[in-house]
Design an enzyme around this catalytic site. Structure first.
Site, PDB file in Angstrom:
ATOM      1  N   ARG A 115       0.826  -1.205   0.000  1.00 39.30           N
ATOM      2  CA  ARG A 115       0.000   0.000   0.000  1.00 39.30           C
ATOM      3  C   ARG A 115       0.860   1.255   0.000  1.00 39.30           C
ATOM      4  O   ARG A 115       0.546   2.219  -0.665  1.00 39.30           O
ATOM      5  CB  ARG A 115      -0.906  -0.036   1.237  1.00 39.30           C
ATOM      6  CG  ARG A 115      -1.778   1.164   1.424  1.00 39.30           C
ATOM      7  CD  ARG A 115      -2.798   0.918   2.522  1.00 39.30           C
ATOM      8  NE  ARG A 115      -3.681  -0.164   2.170  1.00 39.30           N
ATOM      9  CZ  ARG A 115      -4.126  -1.098   3.019  1.00 39.30           C
ATOM     10  NH1 ARG A 115      -3.761  -1.087   4.282  1.00 39.30           N
ATOM     11  NH2 ARG A 115      -4.927  -2.046   2.604  1.00 39.30           N
ATOM     12  N   TYR A 116       1.930   1.232   0.780  1.00 35.19           N
ATOM     13  CA  TYR A 116       2.809   2.395   0.871  1.00 35.19           C
ATOM     14  C   TYR A 116       4.084   2.086   0.084  1.00 35.19           C
ATOM     15  O   TYR A 116       4.513   0.930   0.031  1.00 35.19           O
ATOM     16  CB  TYR A 116       3.190   2.656   2.322  1.00 35.19           C
ATOM     17  CG  TYR A 116       2.033   2.833   3.269  1.00 35.19           C
ATOM     18  CD1 TYR A 116       1.258   3.985   3.253  1.00 35.19           C
ATOM     19  CD2 TYR A 116       1.725   1.840   4.199  1.00 35.19           C
ATOM     20  CE1 TYR A 116       0.216   4.150   4.140  1.00 35.19           C
ATOM     21  CE2 TYR A 116       0.675   2.000   5.093  1.00 35.19           C
ATOM     22  CZ  TYR A 116      -0.074   3.157   5.063  1.00 35.19           C
ATOM     23  OH  TYR A 116      -1.103   3.319   5.938  1.00 35.19           O
ATOM     24  N   ARG A 144       7.183   0.105   2.129  1.00 30.00           N
ATOM     25  CA  ARG A 144       7.003  -1.069   2.979  1.00 30.00           C
ATOM     26  C   ARG A 144       5.874  -1.955   2.491  1.00 30.00           C
ATOM     27  O   ARG A 144       4.876  -1.456   1.953  1.00 30.00           O
ATOM     28  CB  ARG A 144       6.778  -0.669   4.437  1.00 30.00           C
ATOM     29  CG  ARG A 144       5.624   0.293   4.679  1.00 30.00           C
ATOM     30  CD  ARG A 144       5.940   1.158   5.906  1.00 30.00           C
ATOM     31  NE  ARG A 144       4.839   1.940   6.418  1.00 30.00           N
ATOM     32  CZ  ARG A 144       4.490   3.146   5.929  1.00 30.00           C
ATOM     33  NH1 ARG A 144       5.081   3.654   4.877  1.00 30.00           N
ATOM     34  NH2 ARG A 144       3.503   3.830   6.490  1.00 30.00           N
ATOM     35  N   CYS A 193      -3.495 -18.214  13.488  1.00 26.28           N
ATOM     36  CA  CYS A 193      -3.148 -17.459  14.689  1.00 26.28           C
ATOM     37  C   CYS A 193      -3.230 -18.382  15.901  1.00 26.28           C
ATOM     38  O   CYS A 193      -3.955 -19.377  15.880  1.00 26.28           O
ATOM     39  CB  CYS A 193      -4.128 -16.314  14.883  1.00 26.28           C
ATOM     40  SG  CYS A 193      -4.059 -15.075  13.579  1.00 26.28           S
ATOM     41  N   CYS A 227      -9.166 -13.567  17.585  1.00 23.66           N
ATOM     42  CA  CYS A 227      -9.806 -12.439  18.250  1.00 23.66           C
ATOM     43  C   CYS A 227     -11.177 -12.234  17.615  1.00 23.66           C
ATOM     44  O   CYS A 227     -11.300 -12.217  16.388  1.00 23.66           O
ATOM     45  CB  CYS A 227      -8.965 -11.184  18.071  1.00 23.66           C
ATOM     46  SG  CYS A 227      -7.261 -11.389  18.630  1.00 23.66           S
ATOM     47  N   CYS A 286     -11.338  -9.367  15.013  1.00 16.02           N
ATOM     48  CA  CYS A 286     -10.259  -9.316  14.012  1.00 16.02           C
ATOM     49  C   CYS A 286     -10.714  -8.675  12.704  1.00 16.02           C
ATOM     50  O   CYS A 286     -11.747  -9.024  12.158  1.00 16.02           O
ATOM     51  CB  CYS A 286      -9.766 -10.734  13.719  1.00 16.02           C
ATOM     52  SG  CYS A 286      -8.489 -10.788  12.436  1.00 16.02           S
ATOM     53  N   ARG A 333      -9.227  -9.085   9.926  1.00 18.86           N
ATOM     54  CA  ARG A 333      -9.012 -10.052   8.837  1.00 18.86           C
ATOM     55  C   ARG A 333      -9.767 -11.346   9.124  1.00 18.86           C
ATOM     56  O   ARG A 333      -9.388 -12.410   8.659  1.00 18.86           O
ATOM     57  CB  ARG A 333      -7.514 -10.360   8.676  1.00 18.86           C
ATOM     58  CG  ARG A 333      -6.727  -9.214   8.102  1.00 18.86           C
ATOM     59  CD  ARG A 333      -5.437  -9.669   7.414  1.00 18.86           C
ATOM     60  NE  ARG A 333      -4.675  -8.488   7.061  1.00 18.86           N
ATOM     61  CZ  ARG A 333      -3.571  -8.082   7.705  1.00 18.86           C
ATOM     62  NH1 ARG A 333      -3.068  -8.799   8.702  1.00 18.86           N
ATOM     63  NH2 ARG A 333      -2.960  -6.982   7.342  1.00 18.86           N
ATOM     64  N   ASP A 376     -11.789  -1.615  13.421  1.00 20.84           N
ATOM     65  CA  ASP A 376     -12.188  -1.592  12.006  1.00 20.84           C
ATOM     66  C   ASP A 376     -13.614  -2.115  11.817  1.00 20.84           C
ATOM     67  O   ASP A 376     -14.167  -2.782  12.685  1.00 20.84           O
ATOM     68  CB  ASP A 376     -11.202  -2.422  11.180  1.00 20.84           C
ATOM     69  CG  ASP A 376      -9.829  -1.770  11.114  1.00 20.84           C
ATOM     70  OD1 ASP A 376      -9.771  -0.563  10.829  1.00 20.84           O
ATOM     71  OD2 ASP A 376      -8.819  -2.466  11.378  1.00 20.84           O
ATOM     72  N   ASP A 409      -7.523   3.211  10.181  1.00 19.87           N
ATOM     73  CA  ASP A 409      -7.183   2.662   8.882  1.00 19.87           C
ATOM     74  C   ASP A 409      -8.374   2.972   7.981  1.00 19.87           C
ATOM     75  O   ASP A 409      -9.472   2.458   8.209  1.00 19.87           O
ATOM     76  CB  ASP A 409      -6.955   1.147   9.002  1.00 19.87           C
ATOM     77  CG  ASP A 409      -5.744   0.717   8.218  1.00 19.87           C
ATOM     78  OD1 ASP A 409      -5.649   1.117   7.049  1.00 19.87           O
ATOM     79  OD2 ASP A 409      -4.913  -0.020   8.776  1.00 19.87           O
ATOM     80  N   LYS A 433      -3.384   4.459   6.903  1.00 17.78           N
ATOM     81  CA  LYS A 433      -3.625   4.807   8.306  1.00 17.78           C
ATOM     82  C   LYS A 433      -3.302   6.278   8.537  1.00 17.78           C
ATOM     83  O   LYS A 433      -2.292   6.769   8.049  1.00 17.78           O
ATOM     84  CB  LYS A 433      -2.686   4.002   9.212  1.00 17.78           C
ATOM     85  CG  LYS A 433      -3.027   2.544   9.326  1.00 17.78           C
ATOM     86  CD  LYS A 433      -2.076   1.877  10.330  1.00 17.78           C
ATOM     87  CE  LYS A 433      -2.141   0.371  10.224  1.00 17.78           C
ATOM     88  NZ  LYS A 433      -1.676  -0.138   8.926  1.00 17.78           N
TER      89      LYS A 433
HETATM   90  C1  LIG Z   1      -0.598  -0.868   8.750  1.00 21.33           C
HETATM   91  C2  LIG Z   1       0.054  -1.156   7.480  1.00 21.33           C
HETATM   92  C3  LIG Z   1       1.420  -0.912   7.305  1.00 21.33           C
HETATM   93  C4  LIG Z   1       2.296  -0.377   8.404  1.00 21.33           C
HETATM   94  O1  LIG Z   1       2.034   0.967   8.618  1.00 21.33           O
HETATM   95  P1  LIG Z   1       2.973   1.771   9.637  1.00 21.33           P
HETATM   96  O2  LIG Z   1       2.266   3.087   9.758  1.00 21.33           O
HETATM   97  O3  LIG Z   1       4.325   1.865   9.022  1.00 21.33           O
HETATM   98  O4  LIG Z   1       2.991   1.002  10.923  1.00 21.33           O
HETATM   99  C5  LIG Z   1       1.982  -1.193   6.085  1.00 21.33           C
HETATM  100  N1  LIG Z   1       1.254  -1.679   5.072  1.00 21.33           N
HETATM  101  C6  LIG Z   1      -0.063  -1.909   5.196  1.00 21.33           C
HETATM  102  C7  LIG Z   1      -0.814  -2.454   4.032  1.00 21.33           C
HETATM  103  C8  LIG Z   1      -0.723  -1.659   6.411  1.00 21.33           C
HETATM  104  O5  LIG Z   1      -2.032  -1.916   6.520  1.00 21.33           O
END
Ligand SMILES: *Cc1c(COP(=O)(O)O)cnc(C)c1O
Length: 354
Positions: A90-91, A94, A103, A107, A110, A112, A271, A308, A315
């Protein structure tokens, strides 16, 4: 895994353990068909009553059959950002890598819950290879977040292979592990597991924990062994109605975590997962709780309150703001609710004592 054999995984098991009434068997059975049940021996030992802060997180509830219109099967939009199985990207810098969908506990809130469970298993070797290729081919990826499922459910040797493969990719700076294991299944934090987490690539561990009552002696020992070995520890907490939605409960949790060398990282707005409306607090009440903690409690104990955004938009912090532009200056609110001009000195008389 001596402990995992005694994990409660069925409604009958919950009835035998006295956590569920016999008469609720069939209704809860319908829930169990959709959403897996698992209560580890450690968590069983932390539940005093079904409706206490630990019981509510793991024992199924008939309200899980009530959907509300705003709820979504994929509440934070992982699917549109899944280029290959096991990866959510998404970002830019990362990715999430989900090596398994199982798991130690399931939970009830959850996000997911439609994707996880014992029947979903482990990412196969071919898919894992493709996921690694995806990461290897994209130099902008700096961090890999192992999540799932719970990555510390993997045997240490398999986890080592994944960490070693990531370690061999020059552009990967950090590996992060999101896990419940140290708290709910602490016997899995063996020396072998600690060695996997303390190799050459820095591995940060983010522990999911929602209430002080989850943290028994065994969990604190597991956290200590990780911290003593040099693993940086963070926590994430979901704000949950009836579990931890008071400033006192969160203060107790965050102070306990910090005393045990875990830095509270995120407090998540719950969520819009299916059948979880009984857990959801309003954002306004979450902001009020966070405002109460600010100023009164050490900065070490302040996570960022985040939402989120549904649809996969990421987020963002949703705590209240303390600053507002006012012409060329700013109006700032202090932790006691009083207003101040910034820079100071220009305040008209009476302004400081709002
Ligand atoms: C939560 C999340 C992250 C991590 O986000 P940070 O703000 O760096 O903790 C990375 N990718 C996805 C898809 C997420 O949902």
């Amino acid at each position: 895994m001596g402990d995992s054999r005694r994990t409660i995984r069925t409604v009958d098991g919950l009835v035998d353990a006295g956590l569920v009434a016999d008469g609720d068997r069939s209704e809860l059975g319908r829930i169990a068909e959709r959403y897996a049940i698992s209560v580890t021996t450690t968590m069983r030992g932390r539940i005093g009553a079904v409706d206490d802060p630990v019981g509510r997180q793991f024992v199924p509830d008939r309200r899980e059959l009530l959907g509300t219109p705003e709820e979504l099967a994929d509440p934070i939009g992982d699917l549109p950002f899944t280029p290959v199985p096991g990866i959510t990207h998404r970002y830019p810098d990362r990715v999430l890598l989900k090596p398994l969908q199982m798991c130690p506990v399931y939970c009830r809130f959850c996000f997911r819950r439609e994707m996880v469970g014992p029947e979903h298993g482990v990412l196969g070797d071919d898919d894992l290879c493709r996921a690694m290729d995806y990461i290897r081919e994209r130099p902008q990826i700096w961090e890999v977040i192992l999540t799932g499922g719970d990555p510390l459910m993997l045997p240490p040797a398999r986890l080592r292979r994944i960490v070693d493969e990531l370690d061999a990719i020059a552009h990967i700076g950090v590996v992060r592990v999101h896990t419940r294991v140290p708290v709910v299944s602490p016997e899995r934090i063996t020396d072998a597991m600690v060695r996997v987490l303390t190799g050459d690539t820095p591995v940060w561990v983010v522990v999911h924990c929602n209430h002080r009552q989850e943290l028994g002696e065994a969990a604190l020992t597991a956290l200590r062994s990780l911290a003593d070995s040099g693993v940086p520890l963070l926590s994430q907490t979901v704000l949950l109605k009836g579990v931890n939605d008071t400033a006192d409960a969160l203060e107790d949790l965050f102070r306990t975590l910090v005393r045990n060398r875990v830095k509270p990282y995120y407090l998540h707005q719950s969520d819009l997962a299916p059948g979880t409306s009984h857990f959801r607090t309003s954002i306004a009440s979450g902001q009020e709780i966070v405002r109460t903690l600010r100023g009164a409690v050490s900065g070490l104990c302040q996570p960022t309150y985040v939402l989120d955004i549904p649809g996969g938009h990421g987020k963002v912090p949703i705590g209240t703001t303390y600053i507002e532009p006012d012409g060329d200056e700013y109006l700032v609110t202090d932790p006691n609710g009083r207003h101040h001009r910034y820079p100071p000195g220009s305040a008209p008389a009476g302004m400081e004592a709002a």
